[in-house]
Design an enzyme around this catalytic site. Structure first.
Site, short mmCIF file in Angstrom:
data_model
loop_
_atom_site.label_atom_id
_atom_site.label_comp_id
_atom_site.label_asym_id
_atom_site.label_seq_id
_atom_site.Cartn_x
_atom_site.Cartn_y
_atom_site.Cartn_z
CE LYS A 80 45.48 38.07 30.41
NZ LYS A 80 44.09 38.49 30.28
O1 G3P Z 1 42.58 41.46 27.77
C1 G3P Z 1 42.66 42.62 28.54
C2 G3P Z 1 41.39 43.35 28.47
O2 G3P Z 1 40.36 42.62 29.06
C3 G3P Z 1 41.41 44.71 29.04
O3 G3P Z 1 40.45 45.42 28.34
O4 G3P Z 1 38.85 47.19 27.95
O5 G3P Z 1 39.32 46.39 30.30
O6 G3P Z 1 41.01 47.73 29.05
P1 G3P Z 1 39.87 46.76 28.95
#
Ligand code: G3P
Length: 217
Positions: free
Chosen positions: A83
């Site tokens: 990634k």
């Molecule tokens: O895969 C990306 C994700 O982990 C981000 O999620 O909820 O931290 O915006 P969030």
């Protein structure tokens, strides 16, 4: 639609994996921090458990250093997707790592133009962050839809990996648009099974069944 689980919590991945619900896993530096585990150790454990791609994120900011980290992460297992962030350096690293035969997930995508660049750089997955766009009053789902149209216009095979999924509605909308993959926290995936009419219907069936006095086994 493929389901990736967005966590580095091994027990939670195992529970969904045993149900056949897990097509892959995504992690990031914040999720590794929350797990309290060593990145190499936990990624290896997850990659051994799950058949599909397991994303492990580089933390360098310069392309050469990203490539070095990416090569190390890719050696953990055959199903690692490296990634990289959607920066110019990240696109350079994506191009080199994908030309070397690695799966690459380009993350932190917030615009259709960024997604177009990632596809041209050979990304296996593009990760548009729905929830974080919604957080600032933009329409995360519109981005998924725009990327779908652009990729379909030109036949790019980069897979759209809807990320930052925060609700069952996000999951539903991403599926309706035709996102190839969604990555969601285990709690969101489990919540997709819930419906009040299912609960009410089951309750009524149980009450009527008790009146019959019968047993099946
Ligand atoms: O895969 C990306 C994700 O982990 C981000 O999620 O909820 O931290 O915006 P969030």
């Amino acid at each position: 639609m493929k389901f990736f689980v967005d966590t580095a919590e091994v027990d939670q991945i195992a529970e969904l994996n045993d149900l056949g619900m897990v097509d892959g896993v995504t992690t990031n530096p914040s999720l590794i921090m929350k797990s309290g585990r060593d990145i190499i150790e936990v990624t290896k454990e997850i990659a051994e458990m799950v058949d599909g791609p397991v994303s492990a994120e580089v933390v360098a900011l310069e392309a050469d250093a990203m490539i070095e980290e990416g090569r190390k992460l890719a050696k953990i297992a055959d199903n690692i997707a490296v990634k990289v962030p959607l920066t110019w350096a990240g696109l350079k690293a994506c191009n080199v790592l994908s030309n070397e035969g690695n799966m690459v997930n380009v993350t932190l995508c917030f615009s259709a133009n960024q997604a177009l660049l990632a596809a041209k750089a050979g990304a296996t997955f593009i990760s548009p962050f729905i929830g974080r766009l919604d957080d600032i009053n933009l329409d995360g789902m519109e981005l998924i839809s725009d990327i779908r149209q652009i990729y379909d216009n030109y036949g790019y095979d980069t897979q759209i990996l809807a990320a930052s999924i925060r609700s069952v509605n996000h999951a539903y909308q991403a599926a309706m648009i035709g996102s190839d993959v969604m990555t969601a926290p285990p709690a969101v995936i489990k919540k997709m099974a819930e419906h009040p009419l299912t609960d009410a219907g089951l309750d009524a069936f149980m009450k009527d069944w008790a009146k019959t006095g019968q047993k099946i086994v």
